[in-house]
Enzyme design. Structure first.
Site, PDB file in Angstrom:
ATOM      1  N   GLY C  28       0.786  -1.230   0.000  1.00  0.00           N
ATOM      2  CA  GLY C  28       0.000   0.000   0.000  1.00  0.00           C
ATOM      3  C   GLY C  28       0.817   1.279   0.000  1.00  0.00           C
ATOM      4  O   GLY C  28       0.256   2.365  -0.152  1.00  0.00           O
ATOM      5  N   CYS C 238     -27.818  -9.401 -16.857  1.00  0.00           N
ATOM      6  CA  CYS C 238     -27.184  -9.160 -18.147  1.00  0.00           C
ATOM      7  C   CYS C 238     -28.069  -9.739 -19.228  1.00  0.00           C
ATOM      8  O   CYS C 238     -28.494 -10.888 -19.166  1.00  0.00           O
ATOM      9  CB  CYS C 238     -25.812  -9.839 -18.177  1.00  0.00           C
ATOM     10  SG  CYS C 238     -25.062  -9.869 -19.818  1.00  0.00           S
ATOM     11  N   CYS C 241     -26.014 -12.907 -20.933  1.00  0.00           N
ATOM     12  CA  CYS C 241     -25.720 -14.191 -20.289  1.00  0.00           C
ATOM     13  C   CYS C 241     -26.605 -14.457 -19.083  1.00  0.00           C
ATOM     14  O   CYS C 241     -26.531 -15.509 -18.480  1.00  0.00           O
ATOM     15  CB  CYS C 241     -24.256 -14.249 -19.867  1.00  0.00           C
ATOM     16  SG  CYS C 241     -23.885 -13.207 -18.437  1.00  0.00           S
ATOM     17  N   CYS C 263     -22.914  -7.394 -19.040  1.00  0.00           N
ATOM     18  CA  CYS C 263     -21.719  -7.524 -18.199  1.00  0.00           C
ATOM     19  C   CYS C 263     -20.626  -6.579 -18.666  1.00  0.00           C
ATOM     20  O   CYS C 263     -20.329  -6.519 -19.861  1.00  0.00           O
ATOM     21  CB  CYS C 263     -21.141  -8.933 -18.291  1.00  0.00           C
ATOM     22  SG  CYS C 263     -22.131 -10.188 -17.497  1.00  0.00           S
ATOM     23  N   CYS C 269     -18.508 -12.675 -19.695  1.00  0.00           N
ATOM     24  CA  CYS C 269     -19.875 -12.789 -20.222  1.00  0.00           C
ATOM     25  C   CYS C 269     -19.933 -13.869 -21.303  1.00  0.00           C
ATOM     26  O   CYS C 269     -20.817 -14.720 -21.317  1.00  0.00           O
ATOM     27  CB  CYS C 269     -20.300 -11.434 -20.781  1.00  0.00           C
ATOM     28  SG  CYS C 269     -22.005 -11.336 -21.254  1.00  0.00           S
TER      29      CYS C 269
END
Lengths: 371, 256, 295
Positions: C28, C238, C241, C263, C269
């Site tokens: 970080g 979606c 899909c 998606c 997808c």
């Protein structure tokens, strides 16, 4: 479909490039020769070399041709090219007193040893469009004979040296004897003076002009007098293994400005006797606006307590970097629809919830269809 | 009893060569308000800033004793320890609220900042504590989410007080807390400070050029002139029977 | 003119790798590095590109996505750059890739221990929200002095009843440094926590790299009583899909303003269309079992 269509993206890019090629050469005019740009657009070339941070007039001219005259894009091309070049060595210090001058003026004194030499400048011309250039033809004019009696001297001492010898110039602090290289060493604020000057030498001229101008208009405290502006050719010497003395491999055209400011304008060095302070500007090529701005910003960034943007080194140095600035400005054209979707979702939710109500989380954190 | 703060030979000299204060020594006992009085340039602000750990002293020691931390030599701490102390144990109320408060954040957020710096992480409890502090300094709860710019000067000082008291510091430093305020507002603010001292038993260092303020609040007082303490003792005694010529001058000008 | 493998000279790549090692050693923490100009503009992924160039070997397989899509013009341009300057194989299948460079999304499929995700970062400094000066934000990181960030979140709740940061939601890494996860939606933040893959973040223009090594605790900032909340799609699915558990793009379909959803992760997808039971797999690294809606 938009430009994220499945399988559409590749075609879109290819077509766009083809279109660019068409735009660059449409019409019946002859292709512009790179040599023409080098010879007849020297100031554009000089700007691109300075911001590209690479001295090569031919490459700069090529970049200008390739980008159809977009000087910021051209500088970017040169910088990118610079990344591919290996670093051979760092030359010994170039002494600008050894400059083969084509122009040299001082606003501080009426006359100076070596004389005030106007050289090729538009400063005193009237800015009237010359329509005879619309249909220019015929040979180039003959080079004028030199007007300097006895020819150009080898060494012309800088005017600041006279002030220095009289003890009127405050000396720069000695706490950073080794200069850093901003293209090799990561530096964090506050940066040493050598880093500030490097940033300024390759900074975007427009940005520098705006900030320097602000410091002259009250957003800052610099009252500059141009002690000297000189333009000319500097010999470049390199060390050669096996030879005692460095060898001159060529010349570069450069511009140097020294600006004198009252010491009270920036951090005093604490000495009891008042002195002048020096602001320094240097650039590859013939670049007067840039170097004057550089010298002014060099002074203004010395302020101990910044009270205006031009005095704040973090502000100045972060925002005059033209290649970064243009990149980030242009990046807003990239798709941002995923993040925008997130904002849409939130705004709609808040509108639906109405004022003053706290909305229960619609899905718990981490909720999803289990694997 | 052990003093909350024990200062010996505090000397502050600024880089320009100007002398802030010289050889200042004093103790502050738990629950006590110690006044420091003098004209501008007397050195009282240098003393305050040194104790507030806002500037490093040139010379001197200060020992701080709090129920939570025990005994510490506060001039010898590193940056992180210093910040920890300033956030939780030694709180400062500035003369000018613009220097202390963030005017772009609500008054409540300004107070919450002290709690958040002390790792409070429950929004509801933070709000409760802020409300409690608002009540304590007699600020209207409905104004908690207003920006400080919409508060009067007196109210801004109360916001500062609320923030200073948020983490129940052992020592509160007050720098001309009533400077620039109307006389009636001053009086109410001083009453509040006195109440807080009585109810919370927080030790306080009160710096003022105004003997009246010091007379109302401080049990003991230091009189400073040109960087040095010229007289010290019980406030009442100093006012009734000033020994030093400078103190006599001050007291005399106060009465007229 | 011939360019070096992966464009950058070896010295430059080595210096980027050194910065990356430091980044991995201090999760970080923003490690400064000297950014090289590339033939692609600052602001368009140069940080990510320099990281990928520094790591690429001839046997790597690279996937590049933007907004989750392989076919986004900028992703294609960057992928072309790698193919041209390093000659490496490229793919759109997430599980095939050894290095995935991404802008603004983490793929829906869980990444494995042998994969590296390189994220493009415009704003590496999470504290820029509350402090414009670099000298001050450096100090705040050094001293772990993040109170002012929490004040901003407090004020957000005061004004809006909730934390309204939509994306680039600040995270605490390994309980120490505050980090910007890049402008990924909140939806993707939990994927950083205790993952098996390595996350590398590159900011070319701002000249910083940072990292989240595998198995690192990552916490999105919140209050005890105002927990972190991801975006909701209100049960929409979606249209291609049928997924209800992926991040969805909203598309305006016709002049009447009708919307459809698909998606954002186009590769995932496609796979789900072939195999509807395909799981995303990020669930296991989130700690205690999530509460499902309605229970």
């Amino acid at each position: 479909m938009g430009y994220v269509a499945v399988c559409g993206g590749e075609n879109a890019i290819r077509n766009s490039e083809t279109l660019l090629q068409f735009y660059r050469r449409r019409g019946e005019s002859d292709p512009i020769q790179v040599r023409q740009i080098v010879q007849q657009m020297r100031l554009a070339v000089d700007r691109v070399m300075a911001e590209g941070s690479l001295y090569d007039p031919t490459l700069a001219a090529l970049a200008i041709k390739q980008t159809e005259g977009d000087l910021v894009e051209a500088a970017f091309l040169v910088r990118a090219y610079r990344s591919t070049l290996p670093r051979l060595q760092t030359t010994p210090l170039l002494r600008t007193s050894g400059m083969r001058l084509i122009r040299r003026i001082s606003a501080a004194f009426k006359d100076v040893p070596g004389g005030q030499v106007l050289g090729p400048t538009r400063d005193y011309t009237q800015r009237l469009l010359d329509f005879s250039l619309l249909d220019e033809c015929g040979p180039a004019p003959e080079p004028p004979r030199t007007v300097l009696p006895g020819g150009a001297p080898e060494e012309t001492e800088r005017i600041s040296e006279y002030l220095r010898r009289e003890g009127l110039l405050s000396e720069p602090s000695r706490d950073a004897p080794v200069s850093v290289d901003i293209t090799r060493d990561p530096v964090s604020f506050p940066v040493p003076r050598s880093a500030r000057l490097q940033h300024l030498a390759r900074g975007d001229e427009g940005g520098m002009l705006a900030l320097a101008y602000s410091s002259m208009r009250g957003f800052g405290n610099v009252h500059p007098t141009v002690a000297e502006l000189r333009v000319g050719y500097l010999p470049v010497r390199v060390a050669v293994p096996g030879l005692l003395e460095p060898v001159v491999i060529g010349e570069i055209l450069a511009t140097e400005v020294e600006v004198i400011a009252r010491d009270g304008d920036a951090g005093s060095d604490g000495s009891s006797s008042p002195q002048f302070g020096l602001g320094y500007g240097f650039a590859l090529g013939h670049n007067e606006r840039r170097t004057i701005c550089m010298a002014i910003l060099d002074r203004s960034m010395l302020a101990a307590q910044p009270s205006a943007p031009a005095e704040d080194q973090e502000f100045v140095l972060s925002h005059i970097e033209g290649i970064e600035a243009q990149g980030f400005t242009n990046h807003w054209k990239l798709p941002h629809y995923v993040d925008f979707q997130s904002e849409l979702d939130q705004l709609r939710a808040r509108r639906a919830a109405g004022p003053g109500t706290r909305e229960e989380p619609l899905i718990a954190p981490c909720a999803e269809v289990p694997a | 009893m052990t003093p909350v703060l024990s200062v010996r030979d505090l000397t502050v000299t600024y880089p320009s060569g100007v002398v802030g204060c010289v050889d200042v020594s004093f103790d502050i006992l738990p629950g006590e308000i110690l006044g420091v009085v003098g004209e501008s340039g007397s050195g009282k602000t240098s003393v305050l800033n040194a104790i507030a750990l806002a500037l490093p002293p040139t010379r001197g020691d200060a020992r701080f004793d709090s129920p939570r931390l025990g005994s510490q030599a506060i001039f010898a701490l590193n940056a992180q320890e210093t910040r920890w102390l300033r956030q939780r144990e030694i709180a400062l109320v500035h003369q000018n609220p613009h220097r202390a408060l963030n005017f772009d954040l609500s008054a409540g957020a300004n107070v919450a900042e002290a709690l958040l710096a002390a790792d409070w992480r429950h929004y509801g409890r933070i709000r409760q504590r802020v409300a409690e502090l608002f009540r304590r300094v007699e600020l209207d709860l409905t104004r908690m989410d207003d920006l400080p710019g919409r508060f009067s000067g007196g109210m801004q000082q109360r916001v500062q007080l609320a923030r200073a008291l948020a983490n129940s510091p052992a020592l509160l430093l007050l720098d001309e807390p009533t400077g620039g305020l109307d006389v009636s507002i001053q009086a109410r603010l001083l009453d509040l400070i006195r109440e807080l001292s009585r109810d919370l038993r927080t030790a306080m260092l009160l710096v003022s050029h105004d003997l009246e303020v010091v007379r109302l609040l401080a049990r003991r007082t230091l009189v400073m002139q040109q960087g040095r303490v010229v007289e010290s003792g019980l406030t009442d005694q100093i006012l009734e029977d000033p020994q030093e010529p400078y103190t006599q001058l001050l007291v005399h000008s106060m009465l007229t | 003119m011939r360019y070096t493998f992966a464009f950058l000279d070896e010295q430059s790549k080595r210096s980027v790798r050194r910065a990356l090692l430091k980044a991995v050693a201090i999760p970080g923490y923003q490690v400064p590095f000297v950014s090289r100009e590339l033939p692609i503009s600052y602001g368009w992924g140069t940080g990510g590109i320099q990281i990928t160039c520094a790591l690429l070997g001839p046997n790597d397989i690279v996937k590049v996505i933007d907004q989750g899509a392989d076919d986004s013009v900028n992703a294609l341009n960057i992928k072309r750059f790698f193919a041209r300057t390093a000659g490496v194989a490229t793919t759109t299948l997430t599980r095939e890739a050894t290095i995935i460079q991404t802008r603004h999304r983490i793929p829906e499929e869980r990444l494995s221990a042998s994969q590296i995700l390189v994220l493009q970062v415009p704003y590496p400094e999470p504290l820029r929200l509350v402090e414009p000066r670099e000298t001050e934000t450096s100090r705040m990181h050094a001293e772990g002095d993040y109170g002012r960030m929490y004040v901003a979140l407090y004020e957000d709740i005061v004004r809006h009843g909730e934390i309204t940061l939509p994306w680039d939601y600040p995270t605490r890494i390994n309980g120490r440094y505050l980090m910007s996860p890049s402008p990924i939606p909140r939806f993707d933040n939990p994927k950083l926590h205790l993952a098996e893959c390595l996350f590398l973040f590159g900011a070319g223009r701002e000249k910083r790299v940072y990292a989240v090594p595998p198995h690192t605790p990552v916490e999105s900032l919140a209050f005890d009583d105002y927990p972190f909340r991801a975006e909701s799609f209100h049960g929409r699915r979606c249209e291609r899909c049928g997924s209800t558990d992926t991040y969805l793009d909203e598309v305006i379909v016709d002049a009447s303003g009708r919307r459809s959803h698909q998606c954002s992760d186009t590769a995932f997808c496609l796979q789900r269309r072939a195999n509807p039971a395909l799981s995303r797999g990020w669930g296991h690294n989130r700690g205690p079992a999530p509460r499902r809606e309605g229970t």
